[in-house]
Design an enzyme around this catalytic site. Structure first.
Site, mmCIF file in Angstrom:
data_model
loop_
_atom_site.group_PDB
_atom_site.id
_atom_site.type_symbol
_atom_site.label_atom_id
_atom_site.label_comp_id
_atom_site.label_asym_id
_atom_site.label_seq_id
_atom_site.Cartn_x
_atom_site.Cartn_y
_atom_site.Cartn_z
ATOM 1 N N HIS A 1 -2.891 -8.332 -4.270
ATOM 2 C CA HIS A 1 -2.857 -6.988 -4.451
ATOM 3 C C HIS A 1 -3.392 -6.680 -6.071
ATOM 4 O O HIS A 1 -3.110 -7.581 -6.856
ATOM 5 C CB HIS A 1 -1.543 -6.075 -4.631
ATOM 6 C CG HIS A 1 -1.119 -6.191 -3.104
ATOM 7 N ND1 HIS A 1 -1.405 -5.297 -2.314
ATOM 8 C CD2 HIS A 1 -0.246 -7.096 -2.656
ATOM 9 C CE1 HIS A 1 -0.911 -5.802 -1.010
ATOM 10 N NE2 HIS A 1 -0.177 -6.897 -1.099
ATOM 11 N N ARG B 1 5.810 1.085 -2.461
ATOM 12 C CA ARG B 1 4.858 -0.125 -2.379
ATOM 13 C C ARG B 1 5.624 -1.432 -2.618
ATOM 14 O O ARG B 1 5.122 -2.619 -2.778
ATOM 15 C CB ARG B 1 3.968 0.094 -3.520
ATOM 16 C CG ARG B 1 2.820 1.121 -3.297
ATOM 17 C CD ARG B 1 1.845 1.398 -4.345
ATOM 18 N NE ARG B 1 1.312 2.792 -4.522
ATOM 19 C CZ ARG B 1 0.245 3.121 -3.587
ATOM 20 N NH1 ARG B 1 -0.395 2.361 -2.786
ATOM 21 N NH2 ARG B 1 -0.138 4.258 -3.778
ATOM 22 N N TYR C 1 -7.221 0.282 -10.405
ATOM 23 C CA TYR C 1 -7.923 -0.615 -9.776
ATOM 24 C C TYR C 1 -9.023 -1.017 -10.367
ATOM 25 O O TYR C 1 -9.935 -2.086 -9.404
ATOM 26 C CB TYR C 1 -8.328 0.102 -8.420
ATOM 27 C CG TYR C 1 -7.037 0.518 -7.847
ATOM 28 C CD1 TYR C 1 -6.087 -0.563 -6.962
ATOM 29 C CD2 TYR C 1 -6.776 1.694 -7.480
ATOM 30 C CE1 TYR C 1 -5.045 -0.206 -6.540
ATOM 31 C CE2 TYR C 1 -5.587 2.028 -6.698
ATOM 32 C CZ TYR C 1 -4.808 0.931 -6.144
ATOM 33 O OH TYR C 1 -3.602 1.550 -5.422
ATOM 34 N N ASN D 1 -6.080 -8.300 1.215
ATOM 35 C CA ASN D 1 -5.345 -7.108 0.509
ATOM 36 C C ASN D 1 -5.527 -5.980 1.585
ATOM 37 O O ASN D 1 -6.579 -5.189 1.681
ATOM 38 C CB ASN D 1 -6.366 -6.858 -0.822
ATOM 39 C CG ASN D 1 -5.743 -5.531 -1.437
ATOM 40 O OD1 ASN D 1 -4.790 -4.905 -1.012
ATOM 41 N ND2 ASN D 1 -6.242 -5.315 -2.562
ATOM 42 N N ASP E 1 1.775 -9.118 12.726
ATOM 43 C CA ASP E 1 1.652 -9.928 13.829
ATOM 44 C C ASP E 1 0.190 -10.865 13.865
ATOM 45 O O ASP E 1 0.298 -11.796 14.395
ATOM 46 C CB ASP E 1 1.845 -9.116 15.108
ATOM 47 C CG ASP E 1 3.262 -8.853 15.364
ATOM 48 O OD1 ASP E 1 4.226 -9.448 14.555
ATOM 49 O OD2 ASP E 1 3.696 -7.836 15.960
ATOM 50 N N HIS F 1 2.541 -1.959 3.504
ATOM 51 C CA HIS F 1 3.669 -1.800 3.460
ATOM 52 C C HIS F 1 4.349 -1.398 4.697
ATOM 53 O O HIS F 1 5.555 -0.996 4.926
ATOM 54 C CB HIS F 1 3.981 -0.758 2.338
ATOM 55 C CG HIS F 1 2.947 -1.021 1.089
ATOM 56 N ND1 HIS F 1 3.414 -1.949 0.427
ATOM 57 C CD2 HIS F 1 2.005 -0.400 0.520
ATOM 58 C CE1 HIS F 1 2.474 -2.041 -0.770
ATOM 59 N NE2 HIS F 1 1.819 -1.207 -0.487
ATOM 60 N N SER G 1 -3.247 -4.381 -8.145
ATOM 61 C CA SER G 1 -2.350 -3.726 -9.198
ATOM 62 C C SER G 1 -0.978 -4.556 -8.742
ATOM 63 O O SER G 1 -0.703 -5.029 -7.737
ATOM 64 C CB SER G 1 -2.045 -2.302 -8.926
ATOM 65 O OG SER G 1 -1.491 -2.096 -7.516
#
Ligand code: SME
Length: 288
Positions: free
Chosen positions: A100, A111, A23, A74, A87, A80, A102
């Protein structure tokens, strides 16, 4: 577009500390500062938010739904499985980009699926902090396309539309130093309108230069370093990179959008996508 939300989800408060090999080493504050600086440079105001709680993210999106015109999100691992967050994005009816740090497709199986991806206008993965900046640029481009559609719906003439498209592109993106539209007349590209320094290349034969190559190949061309491309025809000595996107239908080319930048390696897939949408709109008036 003026106002943008940047929403970070679970565990992103530990950015810089948490698995830095994945990250990066920048903190969330540093990331937010970089996003704000970049977005301010595009004339945008940004509100940032981070929470480890699903409902708090939803509340923040709801509370800002009338202020915001776009969302960069993010959601961390909520991406996931949080149908509630999905919604929330749908319910506020704002364009959102799923980002994201990564590459989630190169990691654990769980993921690889984002439940928010298909309610977003784009997903950007694996580019680290750069991904957020690209998301901001993409939202600006999406807004530009909507404004151009609105302008075209008022039925201006062809030249007004071509002029407006160039003006919108040049204004929206400071990195675009020269923006022009060439129209194809038999086997020559003829410069129709532009903003930037005057170019000596007002007529370019098909097959010559980057512009002529894009017609020949019937494909967009991105040149990260014009000095390294022997096809390049110089317009300004300050130009470092170029993107050319044909305006075409099937195999028939009507013209192209040509953009130069004084910054090296500045054009990417997001620019191409926005310019292709722009070319599609211009096609409607050029093929009429
Ligand atoms: N660089 C272009 C020529 C056009 S000017 O950049 C405006 C080319 O190589 O085709």
């Amino acid at each position: 577009m003026k106002n943008l939300l940047v929403v970070h989800g679970a565990n992103l408060n530990l950015l810089g500390e948490r698995e830095p090999e994945l990250y990066g080493t920048s903190s969330l504050d540093e990331l937010n500062a970089a996003i704000k600086k970049f977005a301010n440079g595009l004339g945008l105001e940004v509100k940032t938010f981070q929470s480890n709680h699903e409902g708090a993210m939803i509340d923040f999106i709801h509370e800002n739904r009338r202020w915001a015109e776009g969302i960069v999100i993010n959601a961390g691992a909520f991406t996931h499985y949080s149908y509630a967050l999905r919604d929330a994005i749908l319910s506020v009816n704002l364009p959102a980009v799923d980002v994201h740090l990564s590459d989630i497709y190169q990691r654990e199986e769980f993921r690889r699926h984002s439940v928010i991806k298909d309610v977003c206008i784009k997903q950007i993965v694996g580019l680290g902090s750069q991904g957020y900046l690209r998301a901001v640029e993409f939202l600006v481009g999406n807004d530009l396309i909507n404004s151009l559609k609105k302008f075209i719906s008022r039925r201006p003439n062809r030249d007004q539309i071509l002029n407006k498209a160039v003006e919108m592109l040049k204004t929206a993106y400071p990195k675009y130093t020269w923006v022009g539209i060439y129209l194809l007349e038999s086997d020559e590209l003829v410069l129709h309108n532009y903003l930037g320094k005057p170019s000596p290349h007002t007529r370019i034969p098909v097959g010559k230069g980057i512009c002529g190559a894009a017609v020949h190949e019937r494909a967009a061309i991105i040149v990260p370093d014009v000095k390294a491309d022997p096809r390049y025809l110089a317009c300004s000595l300050d130009t470092r990179s170029e993107i050319v996107v044909p305006i075409m239908s099937g195999q028939r080319v009507y013209g192209e959008i040509d953009i130069d930048s004084d910054l090296a390696d500045i054009f990417h897939e997001g620019d191409q996508q926005i310019l292709e949408k722009c070319a599609e709109l211009l096609l409607e008036v050029l093929s009429f």
